[in-house]
Design a protein around this motif. Structure first.
Motif, PDB file in Angstrom:
ATOM      1  N   TYR A 108      62.540  54.005  -2.127  1.00  0.00           N
ATOM      2  CA  TYR A 108      60.955  53.535  -2.117  1.00  0.00           C
ATOM      3  C   TYR A 108      61.196  52.284  -3.311  1.00  0.00           C
ATOM      4  CZ  TYR A 108      60.101  58.005  -1.733  1.00  0.00           C
ATOM      5  OH  TYR A 108      59.605  59.420  -1.070  1.00  0.00           O
ATOM      6  N   PHE A 167      52.102  52.536   1.628  1.00  0.00           N
ATOM      7  CA  PHE A 167      53.162  52.440   1.830  1.00  0.00           C
ATOM      8  C   PHE A 167      53.490  52.412   3.214  1.00  0.00           C
ATOM      9  CE2 PHE A 167      52.661  57.208   2.256  1.00  0.00           C
ATOM     10  CZ  PHE A 167      53.303  57.148   3.559  1.00  0.00           C
ATOM     11  N   VAL A 195      56.111  50.524  -0.600  1.00  0.00           N
ATOM     12  CA  VAL A 195      55.509  50.490  -1.505  1.00  0.00           C
ATOM     13  C   VAL A 195      54.504  49.737  -1.914  1.00  0.00           C
ATOM     14  CG1 VAL A 195      56.726  53.213  -2.005  1.00  0.00           C
ATOM     15  CG2 VAL A 195      56.157  51.692  -3.717  1.00  0.00           C
ATOM     16  N   PRO A 199      56.961  51.475  -7.813  1.00  0.00           N
ATOM     17  CA  PRO A 199      57.916  52.874  -7.360  1.00  0.00           C
ATOM     18  C   PRO A 199      57.663  54.490  -7.957  1.00  0.00           C
ATOM     19  CG  PRO A 199      59.216  51.645  -6.746  1.00  0.00           C
ATOM     20  CD  PRO A 199      58.362  50.649  -7.507  1.00  0.00           C
ATOM     21  N   PHE A 202      54.182  54.962  -7.810  1.00  0.00           N
ATOM     22  CA  PHE A 202      53.665  55.998  -6.601  1.00  0.00           C
ATOM     23  C   PHE A 202      54.417  57.364  -6.689  1.00  0.00           C
ATOM     24  CE2 PHE A 202      55.187  56.767  -2.496  1.00  0.00           C
ATOM     25  CZ  PHE A 202      54.227  56.756  -1.751  1.00  0.00           C
ATOM     26  N   ASN A 206      51.806  60.396  -5.965  1.00  0.00           N
ATOM     27  CA  ASN A 206      51.645  60.858  -3.984  1.00  0.00           C
ATOM     28  C   ASN A 206      52.330  61.777  -3.925  1.00  0.00           C
ATOM     29  OD1 ASN A 206      50.135  58.793  -2.586  1.00  0.00           O
ATOM     30  ND2 ASN A 206      51.614  57.612  -4.244  1.00  0.00           N
TER      31      ASN A 206
END
Length: 327
Positions: A108, A167, A195, A199, A202, A206
């Motif tokens: 990521y 993303f 992203v 990260p 994120f 998510n």
């Protein structure tokens, strides 16, 4: 002249830790939870050295990435340079002491590190595979994503566009060659996930469950819900499973096969501080933080230095200071 006999005050357990074959020690600790293993380090210096030797093998970052890259250190430096993290199955299996082998490596990366990381992967022999309508050339696809999101590659918002993209995934594959097979480098697929923003934020916002909220940076491996994941073997669902039910059923089945209990919204949630505590922060006392570089325990140190693993820390002090031990 006779010399007085020297008494061996080491216990059988100490002699086992320091003298048994590595495979025997590894097998002995394989069923122990990480927190119990770390607690042992406070017993005495012999046990500490034996545990540190085991830890350097069990949580070896080189072992986690040697199937993907020739030099794990170069990859870790690239993670740092690009503000990227590894998450998903590879991060989980690293913290779980390599109990399974993942198929993909998920990296990521914020938009400003995307181009540099992708170019580095290509230098390591990975080939970019365009998908989802992206440009056939990686550099062009990366620049187009940043333009569409309204950001340049320093990470600052552009003047004309606003981001609508959360993303985007860029796939890289490495064809297997006889040389790679000889080296057991079977890591063939990398997903570079760009992203917008941090990260780590994120993955918290998510990811489908607490069990996969683990990540590897260039310097540390981190687990946000370590006790439930690696001790209790439980994963708490963080998304609405009524949407995309087939997708959720797939990952649930995979992790049940790996021995995890999936705790859904209708299930009773255990009253554990790790889950019940509202004011959680990354790096708090509930977090496990395992540095890639272990301490140099063979030397005395004059200044206080901490080696941390979650809320357990070993403190080195000079001879004229009080040893505070574990906290």
């Amino acid at each position: 002249m006779s010399w007085p006999a020297v008494r061996d005050n080491t216990s059988p357990f100490e002699r086992f830790l320091l003298g048994a074959p590595e495979g025997a020690v590894d097998k002995f600790f394989s069923s122990w939870s990480p927190d119990l293993i770390m607690h042992l380090r406070s017993v005495n210096s012999n046990v500490f050295m034996g545990i540190e030797a085991y830890v350097s093998r069990a949580w070896s970052i080189e072992r986690s990435f040697d199937r993907w890259f020739f030099h794990a250190g170069s990859f870790l430096r690239m993670l740092e340079a690009c503000d990227a993290v590894v998450s998903g199955s590879e991060a989980q299996q690293h913290l779980a002491r390599h109990e399974f082998r993942g198929k993909d490596l998920d990296i990521y990366v914020p938009y400003h590190g995307l181009l540099r990381m992708g170019r580095w992967l290509k230098q390591q022999g990975f080939l970019y595979q365009a998908s989802g309508g992206k440009h056939l050339l990686f550099d062009a696809a990366a620049i187009m994503l940043a333009s569409a999101a309204g950001r340049d590659f320093t990470g600052y918002p552009g003047a004309r566009f606003k981001s609508t993209v959360a993303f985007s995934t860029f796939n890289f594959v490495r064809p297997q060659t006889p040389s790679l097979k000889i080296l057991a480098m079977d890591g063939a697929q990398v997903q570079l996930i760009a992203v917008c923003g941090d990260p780590i934020r994120f993955l918290i916002d998510n990811f489908h469950s607490t069990g996969v909220m683990n990540y590897i940076t260039g310097t540390h491996a981190v687990s946000l819900f370590p006790r439930s994941t690696f001790v209790d073997r439980q994963m708490y669902v963080c998304q609405d499973t009524a949407r995309d039910a087939s997708v959720h059923q797939a990952w649930m089945a995979k992790y049940r096969d790996r021995g995890f209990t999936i705790v859904e919204a209708e299930d009773e949630v255990p009253n554990t501080p790790e889950v019940r505590e509202w004011c959680r922060k990354i790096g708090d006392s509930r977090t496990w933080v395992l540095p890639h570089e272990r301490s140099d325990f063979g030397q005395c140190r004059s200044n206080e230095t901490a080696v941390a693993f979650g809320n357990y820390s070993l403190t080195w002090v000079s001879d004229d200071e009080e040893d505070t031990g574990y906290q």
